[in-house]
Design a protein around this motif. Structure first.
Motif, PDB file in Angstrom:
ATOM      1  N   PRO A 382       0.913  -0.990  -0.031  1.00  0.00           N
ATOM      2  CA  PRO A 382       0.073  -0.072  -0.035  1.00  0.00           C
ATOM      3  C   PRO A 382       0.855   1.229   0.024  1.00  0.00           C
ATOM      4  O   PRO A 382       2.042   1.226   0.405  1.00  0.00           O
ATOM      5  N   HIS A 383       0.270   2.434  -0.257  1.00  0.00           N
ATOM      6  CA  HIS A 383       0.886   3.678  -0.307  1.00  0.00           C
ATOM      7  C   HIS A 383       1.282   3.989   1.155  1.00  0.00           C
ATOM      8  O   HIS A 383       0.650   3.705   1.856  1.00  0.00           O
ATOM      9  N   GLY A 384       2.712   4.254   1.501  1.00  0.00           N
ATOM     10  CA  GLY A 384       3.098   4.736   2.625  1.00  0.00           C
ATOM     11  C   GLY A 384       4.781   4.572   2.805  1.00  0.00           C
ATOM     12  O   GLY A 384       5.168   4.005   1.761  1.00  0.00           O
ATOM     13  N   ALA A 385       4.942   4.972   3.955  1.00  0.00           N
ATOM     14  CA  ALA A 385       6.723   5.214   3.681  1.00  0.00           C
ATOM     15  C   ALA A 385       7.405   3.999   3.763  1.00  0.00           C
ATOM     16  O   ALA A 385       8.463   4.186   3.226  1.00  0.00           O
ATOM     17  N   GLN A 386       6.817   2.768   4.082  1.00  0.00           N
ATOM     18  CA  GLN A 386       7.475   1.601   4.032  1.00  0.00           C
ATOM     19  C   GLN A 386       7.886   1.282   2.599  1.00  0.00           C
ATOM     20  O   GLN A 386       9.002   0.532   2.475  1.00  0.00           O
ATOM     21  N   LEU A 387       7.330   1.991   1.684  1.00  0.00           N
ATOM     22  CA  LEU A 387       7.528   1.731   0.066  1.00  0.00           C
ATOM     23  C   LEU A 387       9.061   2.452  -0.230  1.00  0.00           C
ATOM     24  O   LEU A 387       9.645   2.123  -1.011  1.00  0.00           O
ATOM     25  N   THR A 388       9.524   3.313   0.807  1.00  0.00           N
ATOM     26  CA  THR A 388      10.985   3.920   0.531  1.00  0.00           C
ATOM     27  C   THR A 388      11.911   2.777   0.341  1.00  0.00           C
ATOM     28  O   THR A 388      13.034   2.988  -0.202  1.00  0.00           O
ATOM     29  N   ASN A 389      11.804   1.787   1.028  1.00  0.00           N
ATOM     30  CA  ASN A 389      12.600   0.499   1.016  1.00  0.00           C
ATOM     31  C   ASN A 389      12.921   0.019  -0.308  1.00  0.00           C
ATOM     32  O   ASN A 389      13.985  -0.755  -0.735  1.00  0.00           O
ATOM     33  N   MET A 390      12.157   0.414  -1.299  1.00  0.00           N
ATOM     34  CA  MET A 390      12.316  -0.029  -2.633  1.00  0.00           C
ATOM     35  C   MET A 390      13.796   0.324  -3.121  1.00  0.00           C
ATOM     36  O   MET A 390      14.358  -0.705  -3.888  1.00  0.00           O
ATOM     37  N   PHE A 391      14.378   1.381  -2.986  1.00  0.00           N
ATOM     38  CA  PHE A 391      15.684   1.781  -3.378  1.00  0.00           C
ATOM     39  C   PHE A 391      16.726   0.519  -3.094  1.00  0.00           C
ATOM     40  O   PHE A 391      17.891   0.353  -3.537  1.00  0.00           O
ATOM     41  N   LEU A 392      16.360  -0.248  -2.089  1.00  0.00           N
ATOM     42  CA  LEU A 392      17.190  -1.284  -1.455  1.00  0.00           C
ATOM     43  C   LEU A 392      17.338  -2.722  -2.463  1.00  0.00           C
ATOM     44  O   LEU A 392      18.133  -3.498  -2.251  1.00  0.00           O
ATOM     45  N   MET A 393      16.343  -2.668  -3.304  1.00  0.00           N
ATOM     46  CA  MET A 393      16.182  -3.791  -4.304  1.00  0.00           C
ATOM     47  C   MET A 393      17.292  -3.391  -5.243  1.00  0.00           C
ATOM     48  O   MET A 393      17.719  -2.253  -5.535  1.00  0.00           O
ATOM     49  N   ASP A 394      17.446  -4.348  -6.075  1.00  0.00           N
ATOM     50  CA  ASP A 394      18.479  -4.244  -7.531  1.00  0.00           C
ATOM     51  C   ASP A 394      17.812  -3.444  -8.244  1.00  0.00           C
ATOM     52  O   ASP A 394      16.480  -3.060  -8.355  1.00  0.00           O
TER      53      ASP A 394
END
Length: 500
Positions: A382-394
């Motif tokens: 869902p939309h939310g701050a936890q999505l910031t983690n995406m840059f830690l993916m390849d």
């Protein structure tokens, strides 16, 4: 009795005042003429000296001096002329003038409010209301910043004063020459990062947006590390970052960030910095490539810090295709998590090598989040701050985002921040699903008062739509993976980070 007229007395007074003021200067046109005349006299004396060294003829009617007597006379004249010249040129002690000038520079320092209330209605426009009198340095495609001392600052240091945590207009800034710092100022050595955040340092998205430009500056400037951080929110001092952000900065800079609290400084005592870098426009103005390089550095350093493999091919835990459902609790969570998980699990089982993982960001430590993202090719959340983690993916991993009812019309441009970070960090945002159902609002649908109802609404699900969406993304990821494996050289393996 004085019989002079008033006009004559004024003329005489002005003349006396002029005569009094002239000696206070180390330079004047008359002095230049006097020195020039002295030089001419010295040249003449040298000429006389050379003439006296020649013995006179017998026909000379005048007595001559011996060479030694001539030289003695020349030295006496020389000393006399030089002494009078120096006396005229130095009616006052000129060595005292630098100290006097420094004091004048020190007294002329003007401290201005960090928060300029004139721009309270437009706090983020132009220079922003933080240090509003200053211009940023903006190199083409690079982060906007201010550096002190520098050519734009004319070599001056940045000085701060005040420790207010509630009103930024009671905290102040000024520029000062290194030789003329404000009275009673404390000079702090090393590099200082001064961060302005219009939101806060606890939310991982807003916090990351504020500190990421320092990572870009650090990478561009020979990986120079800060001695301390000074954090401001609307010009108000802040003394901590959120745990996630603090650990990310510790990983990135190989040292825990020291947040300056000015405990040993009085409220009205100025503090000046040997070197300072100020950021107040987040990532504004940076080219996408520059942004991706900064995110690459943070990703790489975070994996090293958490002892996570830098390259997917070196990880025995990595599935061929990893899907992570990153859940929320409370606001903007799924109304029926079991049903949502079931839809994506069913589609994942249809693809060889696919593995579905379910995680809750609030239950994961920083390093657990880093590891989870390293195993993820498709992030569903869902939309939310936890999505910031995406840059830690390849790079080139995929993101699928979900919204409650009402956000499209009322949430404003901020609802697209995870579209932005996906682009900036090299990810692929695969679109979003917006729930058409939810709580009703007593006002019209376009009334902004409804947003208070919709903001933290729960998210439903659409089984057929979710299934088709998942199939399309999975097929695309699988095709890309096969292309990578079929390439002769494959993708380059990442073995080390920048700024090691």
């Amino acid at each position: 009795m004085n019989n002079y007229s008033p006009a004559f007395r004024r003329h005489k007074s002005l003349k006396q005042e002029k005569n009094i003021m002239l000696p206070s200067s180390c330079y004047s046109p008359k002095l230049s003429l006097y020195i020039l005349a002295t030089c001419v006299i010295l040249l003449l004396l040298l000429q006389i000296r050379s003439l006296h060294t020649v013995l006179p003829t017998s026909s000379s009617p005048l007595p001559s001096l011996s060479p030694s007597a001539s030289w003695s006379l020349f030295q006496q004249w020389q000393n006399l002329v030089l002494n009078r010249t120096l006396a005229a040129a130095s009616p006052v002690n000129c060595t005292q003038i630098p100290d006097s000038m420094n004091q004048k520079l020190r007294d002329s320092i003007t401290f201005l409010p960090l928060k300029d209330l004139r721009f309270s209605n437009q706090p983020l426009v132009g220079h922003t209301w933080f240090m509003s009198s200053m211009y940023d340095t903006h190199e083409e495609g690079e982060v906007q910043y201010q550096q002190f001392p520098s050519e734009p600052s004319k070599g001056r240091f940045l000085c701060l004063k005040g420790r207010d945590t509630h009103d930024g207009s009671w905290n102040y800034y000024a520029l000062a020459w290194p030789e003329a710092l404000p009275t009673n100022a404390t000079l702090m050595k090393g590099l200082t990062f001064v961060s302005y955040n219009h939101y806060n340092y606890d939310n991982i998205w807003h916090g990351l947006s504020a500190v990421m430009p320092f990572v870009a500056w650090h990478r561009k400037n020979s990986c120079e590390k800060p001695t301390r951080w000074v954090l401001y929110h609307w010009g108000e001092l802040r003394f901590k970052m959120g745990t996630w952000l603090n650990l990310l900065m510790e990983a990135t800079f190989d040292q825990a960030p020291y947040i300056e609290e000015f405990n040993d400084v009085d409220d009205d005592q100025p503090v000046c910095f040997e070197k300072a870098v100020v950021m107040r426009h987040n990532e504004g103005g940076m080219l996408r490539e520059r942004r991706m390089e900064a995110y690459d550095l943070m990703r790489c350093k975070a994996r090293v810090y958490c002892n996570v493999s830098l390259d997917r091919r070196d990880s025995h835990e990595r599935p061929d295709i990893g899907i992570t459902l990153l859940m929320r609790s409370g606001a903007r969570s799924f109304r029926n998590e079991t049903a949502v998980i079931g839809v994506f699990e069913k589609e994942c089982k249809k693809v060889k090598g696919c593995r579905l993982m379910v995680a809750y960001s609030n239950n994961l430590t920083f390093c657990q989040q880093v590891k989870q993202m390293s195993l993820t090719d498709i992030l569903i959340s869902p939309h939310g701050a936890q999505l910031t983690n995406m840059f830690l993916m390849d790079r080139n991993s995929s993101v699928m985002e979900f919204y409650p009812k009402g956000w499209l019309k009322l949430a404003g441009v901020g609802q697209y921040v995870y579209h932005w970070i996906a682009s900036w960090s090299g990810m692929r945002h695969r679109g979003e699903w917006r729930d058409p159902n939810g709580e009703s609002c007593p006002y019209s649908e376009e009334d902004h008062r409804c947003m208070s109802i919709y903001k933290n609404g729960l998210i439903g699900y659409n089984e057929s739509h979710f299934a088709e969406w998942a199939r399309n993304v999975l097929n695309d990821v699988q095709t890309k993976r096969l292309e990578e494996e079929g390439a002769k050289n494959g993708t380059a393996s990442m073995k080390t980070c920048d700024c090691n």
